[in-house]
Scaffold this active site. Structure first.
Site, mmCIF file in Angstrom:
data_model
loop_
_atom_site.group_PDB
_atom_site.id
_atom_site.type_symbol
_atom_site.label_atom_id
_atom_site.label_comp_id
_atom_site.label_asym_id
_atom_site.label_seq_id
_atom_site.Cartn_x
_atom_site.Cartn_y
_atom_site.Cartn_z
ATOM 1 N N GLU A 551 25.423 46.897 -64.575
ATOM 2 C CA GLU A 551 25.989 47.139 -63.348
ATOM 3 C C GLU A 551 27.419 46.730 -63.544
ATOM 4 O O GLU A 551 27.971 46.071 -63.597
ATOM 5 C CB GLU A 551 25.484 46.477 -62.141
ATOM 6 C CG GLU A 551 24.023 46.606 -62.050
ATOM 7 C CD GLU A 551 23.271 45.733 -60.992
ATOM 8 O OE1 GLU A 551 24.014 44.992 -60.287
ATOM 9 O OE2 GLU A 551 22.097 45.481 -61.121
ATOM 10 N N GLU A 581 17.279 46.646 -62.305
ATOM 11 C CA GLU A 581 17.023 45.790 -63.340
ATOM 12 C C GLU A 581 15.649 46.395 -64.064
ATOM 13 O O GLU A 581 15.903 46.303 -65.106
ATOM 14 C CB GLU A 581 16.774 44.380 -62.423
ATOM 15 C CG GLU A 581 18.021 43.668 -62.208
ATOM 16 C CD GLU A 581 18.625 44.120 -60.691
ATOM 17 O OE1 GLU A 581 19.476 43.781 -60.362
ATOM 18 O OE2 GLU A 581 17.565 44.781 -60.145
ATOM 19 N N PHE A 604 23.069 38.715 -62.527
ATOM 20 C CA PHE A 604 22.853 37.169 -62.384
ATOM 21 C C PHE A 604 21.493 37.003 -62.910
ATOM 22 O O PHE A 604 20.530 37.609 -63.031
ATOM 23 C CB PHE A 604 22.685 36.508 -60.899
ATOM 24 C CG PHE A 604 24.144 36.631 -60.352
ATOM 25 C CD1 PHE A 604 24.840 35.253 -60.270
ATOM 26 C CD2 PHE A 604 24.547 37.621 -60.030
ATOM 27 C CE1 PHE A 604 26.004 35.083 -59.774
ATOM 28 C CE2 PHE A 604 26.164 37.496 -59.331
ATOM 29 C CZ PHE A 604 26.699 36.277 -59.357
ATOM 30 N N ASP A 606 19.117 35.169 -62.160
ATOM 31 C CA ASP A 606 18.210 35.004 -61.062
ATOM 32 C C ASP A 606 17.352 36.554 -60.897
ATOM 33 O O ASP A 606 16.093 36.617 -60.615
ATOM 34 C CB ASP A 606 18.740 34.830 -59.669
ATOM 35 C CG ASP A 606 19.281 33.453 -59.837
ATOM 36 O OD1 ASP A 606 19.171 32.588 -59.279
ATOM 37 O OD2 ASP A 606 20.744 33.655 -60.296
ATOM 38 N N PHE A 607 18.203 37.586 -61.337
ATOM 39 C CA PHE A 607 17.772 38.979 -61.192
ATOM 40 C C PHE A 607 16.847 39.322 -62.339
ATOM 41 O O PHE A 607 16.198 40.274 -62.349
ATOM 42 C CB PHE A 607 18.656 40.009 -61.159
ATOM 43 C CG PHE A 607 19.766 39.660 -59.888
ATOM 44 C CD1 PHE A 607 19.530 38.637 -58.907
ATOM 45 C CD2 PHE A 607 20.955 40.189 -60.221
ATOM 46 C CE1 PHE A 607 20.355 38.473 -57.855
ATOM 47 C CE2 PHE A 607 21.932 39.901 -58.935
ATOM 48 C CZ PHE A 607 21.660 39.134 -57.888
ATOM 49 N N HIS A 650 20.999 33.050 -56.592
ATOM 50 C CA HIS A 650 22.005 33.347 -57.462
ATOM 51 C C HIS A 650 22.488 32.168 -58.402
ATOM 52 O O HIS A 650 23.554 32.251 -59.048
ATOM 53 C CB HIS A 650 23.232 33.909 -56.874
ATOM 54 C CG HIS A 650 23.135 35.207 -56.166
ATOM 55 N ND1 HIS A 650 22.239 35.302 -55.244
ATOM 56 C CD2 HIS A 650 23.623 36.342 -56.483
ATOM 57 C CE1 HIS A 650 22.495 36.781 -54.771
ATOM 58 N NE2 HIS A 650 23.243 37.345 -55.589
#
Length: 844
Positions: A551, A581, A604, A606-607, A650
């Site tokens: 991204e 993702e 991030f 977390d993703f 995040h």
């Protein structure tokens, strides 16, 4: 408390410093390429300092009457400023603790820091000029404290046994991975009715044998999925394909793979779990693959093939080939998010991907009407701007001719298409399925559309074959299957030692042997983000198969790490993706399987939870399940960690969730030196790597060599030597632990700090040798304690280090709660030098 007497002195000292800086030709030349206006707003004085490097020469000025728009703003106190110039400030922890509040293009400002390094020597000179030597500080020398030592230590037997540590199953060679098979791109011969019939009969006989063998318990699985009744799809689609066209299929993919030209004997041997199976007994029915025929594999994850096919389409387009990437999937798969992410990206990038939806009216046990709001499934592709068609999937002539027309159009224009083929499966979702969801009358109705007798009737009525000739075709098919069965049943089982074969692609030993050289003085100062940027650029120059996508990467990404790469490498290699993702990672896996070397950036860490399937079920397992037929040279980069006030979704430390997944490697550098060298190695090797970058550490700088260099994976680095206690840590914990070691040194306690650098494979030998020497172990990590990296470190020391620990080990980690938003709470989660030092003192 401000170190300066008042605002006037503060501004005078910094003015003198900046005068010296701007009179230094070395510094001015170094910062010349960074066009930026930086604003420093101080919280304890009404002072605002601007550094303007947008004109012919850099300049500075204080407190302008009007607020001037700056590229970056730093909010801090005069005390923080003083500590920064004294090189007594941990910048990541200062940002985490809100002692520095950055706003704007922070990464652009970071480019100035390496150039300003000579200014750190100027600041003490300025303090002396102002007679403020009291601010220079003093380092107290303390006599070294002797460790507690008793008679029990004298007789304690200490032994380390690295041989009992878990084996990391990688083969190291001097040449790296074997070459991928060369696929024939010649157009296949035109298939007439006889070839279509022969192919369908082989598929039918092959699966009828499987049904009987499964019932008798001869097939070593409790789940086998047959496509009996759907043979027209396999023959009609796949006989149009070149060897060099890629094919992804499903857990019900035997027919597709046979029709693409797979070796029938080796395929049957695979289903019997034999050593000479196509996948050496590692894949079985749901994962059977033949890479020599362009088959990327059957897949046990519903919908996964869409992403892999999309990535293969990227390879075809990038290499400017006129091949196509085909994915065949069932009707139930169109409800997966993977389908929609793949369709969108296939459309956005205009990829030569043919999606074949094999609509047999049931998604496992649920009918089409109950699992899909829109039952004309081809219309879903139309919503993404993809041309879509629907044909009778039980009419093999229609499938062959019309899909053939679609494929010829795709070879000309390189655009995607979707074809929905209406068919029906005679067996249940899997063998043994009681089929309570449908009745015999329905099944009998569709048996009347059996594609094999349907084609036979047309051939006889059309005079293209006699019954004798047709019987000969059937007999030939049966004999081919009988021969395959005899081969499979006569073959050996794989030896137990084969358990470790093909977990990883063999690698060149230079990327895994030796040690990480201590960085030393280096040649130039760079930030961690700049080092990563340079590593990517150098590897893209080294190999034209390397591309970066994620991204906003053309603009530098969220943290501006990839800024400037677009101007150098263009949009074919620096590629902005949708917020997708699954698509980013799944597509990268497909591209890696087909000869590219992708770098996938996830915004991030977390993703990563949004793309776990392509990481864990695809990237990590496909080489193993294919018996070594594919390699996945993939690097997934992502920032992680807390400290910037973005709360629990995040800010997580995600490394423990992927650490220890066979087939993956996990790297976690702690500075610019290791980040650059390890990232270059990660990109060059032929296996998937998760490369974690701590978002707070992008600002950290250190000196690196001017020459090109790589660093070995799987090796830890002893950052500081000591005899009293070993601290094992990684990422943010390294800098914090080094600060704690400095505090403890003043008390005469010598701490050895080990930077893991690579988390998987873990360098257990370096840890064991250190703990044998010190007798004490502390682990430091940012994530929660339970199931963390420290747990594995302790387990390895306990299992392979006999008598080496003199005291109970200590783990310093986050408490067992999500990461909060409030700064005081978030800061309390982080490890700190004081916490570590206090823990060490208690051990002594």
């Amino acid at each position: 408390m401000a170190p300066y007497k008042d605002q006037e002195e503060f501004e005078a000292i910094l003015s003198r410093l900046w005068d010296k800086i701007l009179l230094s030709p070395e510094i001015v030349a170094s910062i010349g390429g960074v066009r930026i206006i930086a604003k420093f707003r101080y919280t304890d004085y009404p002072s605002v300092l601007y550094i303007d490097n947008t004109g012919e020469a850099p300049r500075y000025y204080w407190n302008p009457e009007e607020d001037i728009k700056a590229d970056v703003e730093m909010i801090l106190s005069s005390e923080t400023s003083h500590k920064f110039w004294m090189e007594d400030l941990n910048v990541p922890m200062a940002i985490a603790g809100r002692k520095i509040i950055p706003k704007g293009s922070v990464q652009k400002a970071l480019k100035l820091i390496p150039a300003l390094k000579p200014a750190f020597a100027m600041y003490p000179e300025v303090l002396r000029e102002f007679d403020r030597t009291d601010l220079l500080g003093k380092t107290a020398k303390v006599k070294r404290k002797k460790s507690a030592f008793g008679l029990s230590d004298l007789f304690r037997k200490k032994e380390i046994r690295p041989d009992v540590l878990p084996r990391f199953p990688i083969v190291l060679t001097t040449g790296g991975a074997p070459a991928a098979p060369v696929l024939n791109n010649e157009e296949p011969a035109r298939a007439g009715d006889r070839e279509l019939l022969r192919t369908m009969c082989i598929i039918r006989a092959f699966e009828e044998h499987l049904a009987g063998s499964f019932k008798e318990g001869k097939i070593p699985t409790e789940a086998i999925h047959l496509s009996t009744g759907q043979e027209a799809v396999a023959a009609g689609v796949c006989l149009n394909l070149r060897e060099s066209d890629y094919l992804n299929t499903t857990h019900r993919g035997h027919g597709h793979i046979i029709a693409k030209g797979a070796d029938l004997k080796a395929m049957m041997a695979e289903l019997y779990g034999k050593k000479k199976g196509l996948c050496a007994g590692k894949g079985g029915s749901m994962h059977v693959t033949d890479g020599t025929r362009g088959v990327l594999g059957a897949n046990g994850i519903v919908g996964a093939g869409y992403l892999l096919a999309m990535g293969a389409g990227m390879t075809i387009k990038y290499r400017k080939r006129d091949d196509i990437s085909v994915v065949i999937a069932g009707d139930g798969s169109v409800n997966q998010g993977m389908f929609h992410e793949a369709m969108n990206m296939v459309s956005v990038f205009g990829l030569p991907v043919l999606v074949v939806v094999e609509n047999n009216f049931y998604g496992e046990f649920t009918s089409l009407e109950r699992h899909s709001g829109v039952t004309e499934l081809y219309r879903r592709a139309q919503s993404y701007g993809i041309e879509a068609l629907r044909f009778d999937g039980n009419n093999v002539r229609e499938v062959y001719e019309k899909v053939g027309d679609v494929i010829r159009d795709m070879r000309r224009d390189g655009k995607p298409r979707l074809v929905e083929l209406m068919t029906y499966r005679w067996h249940g979702h899997m063998e043994g399925d009681p089929e309570l969801y449908r009745d015999e009358s329905e099944k009998e109705r569709y048996r009347q559309q059996d594609p094999i007798p349907r084609l036979i009737k047309e051939m006889i009525e059309g005079g293209t074959a006699t019954e004798t000739e047709i019987e000969a075709i059937r007999k030939e098919a049966a004999e081919a299957v009988d021969s395959a069965v005899a081969f499979a049943q006569g073959e050996e089982d794989p030896p137990v030692e084969a358990l470790f074969d093909d977990v990883y692609t063999p690698e060149d030993e230079r990327f895994f042997t030796g040690s990480i050289p201590f960085p030393g003085d280096g040649d130039r100062e760079v930030s961690l983000s700049q080092a990563i940027n340079e590593a990517i650029a150098e590897e893209m120059d080294h190999d034209d198969g390397v591309f970066l996508w994620g991204e906003d990467v053309t603009l530098g990404g969220y943290f501006n790490v990839t800024e400037g790469l677009i101007e150098r490498f263009g949009t074919e290699r620096i590629i902005d993706t949708p917020i997708s993702e699954y698509g980013i990672v799944g597509g990268a896996v497909g591209a890696a399987m087909t000869g590219m070397r992708p770098i996938a950036e996830i915004l991030f860490g977390d993703f990563l939870t949004c793309c776990m399937d392509p990481i864990i079920n695809q990237a990590a397992k496909l080489r193993y399940m294919t018996g070594g037929q594919v390699s996945i040279p993939l690097t997934i980069r992502t920032p992680l960690g807390s400290g910037i006030g973005m709360a629990a979704q995040h800010s997580q430390s995600m490394e423990k969730h992927l650490f220890g997944v066979p087939g993956l490697m996990v790297v976690a550098p702690s500075d610019a030196y290791t980040a650059k060298g390890l990232l270059k190695s990660a990109i060059r090797i032929n296996n998937p790597v998760i490369f974690f970058e701590h978002k707070l550490m992008y600002a950290e700088t250190c000196r690196i060599p001017d020459r090109e260099y790589t660093l070995p994976l799987g090796k830890a680095l002893i950052r500081r030597s000591g005899d009293d206690v070993t601290i094992v840590t990684h990422l943010l914990g390294v800098g914090v632990s080094l600060e704690a070691a400095e505090l403890l040194e003043r008390e005469g306690i010598a701490v050895e700090v080990i930077d893991l650098c690579t988390l998987y494979p873990l360098d257990g030998e370096t840890i064991l040798r250190s703990v044998k020497k010190t007798g004490r172990l502390v682990t430091v990590e940012e994530g929660p304690c339970t199931g963390g990296i420290g747990a594995e470190v302790l387990a390895r020391v306990a299992s392979a280090g006999f008598g080496v620990l003199r005291t109970a080990p200590v783990r310093i980690a986050a408490p067992e709660c999500p990461i909060p938003y409030a700064k005081v709470l978030e800061t309390a989660m982080l490890p700190s030098p004081d916490k570590i030092a206090a823990a060490v003192r208690k051990m002594l």
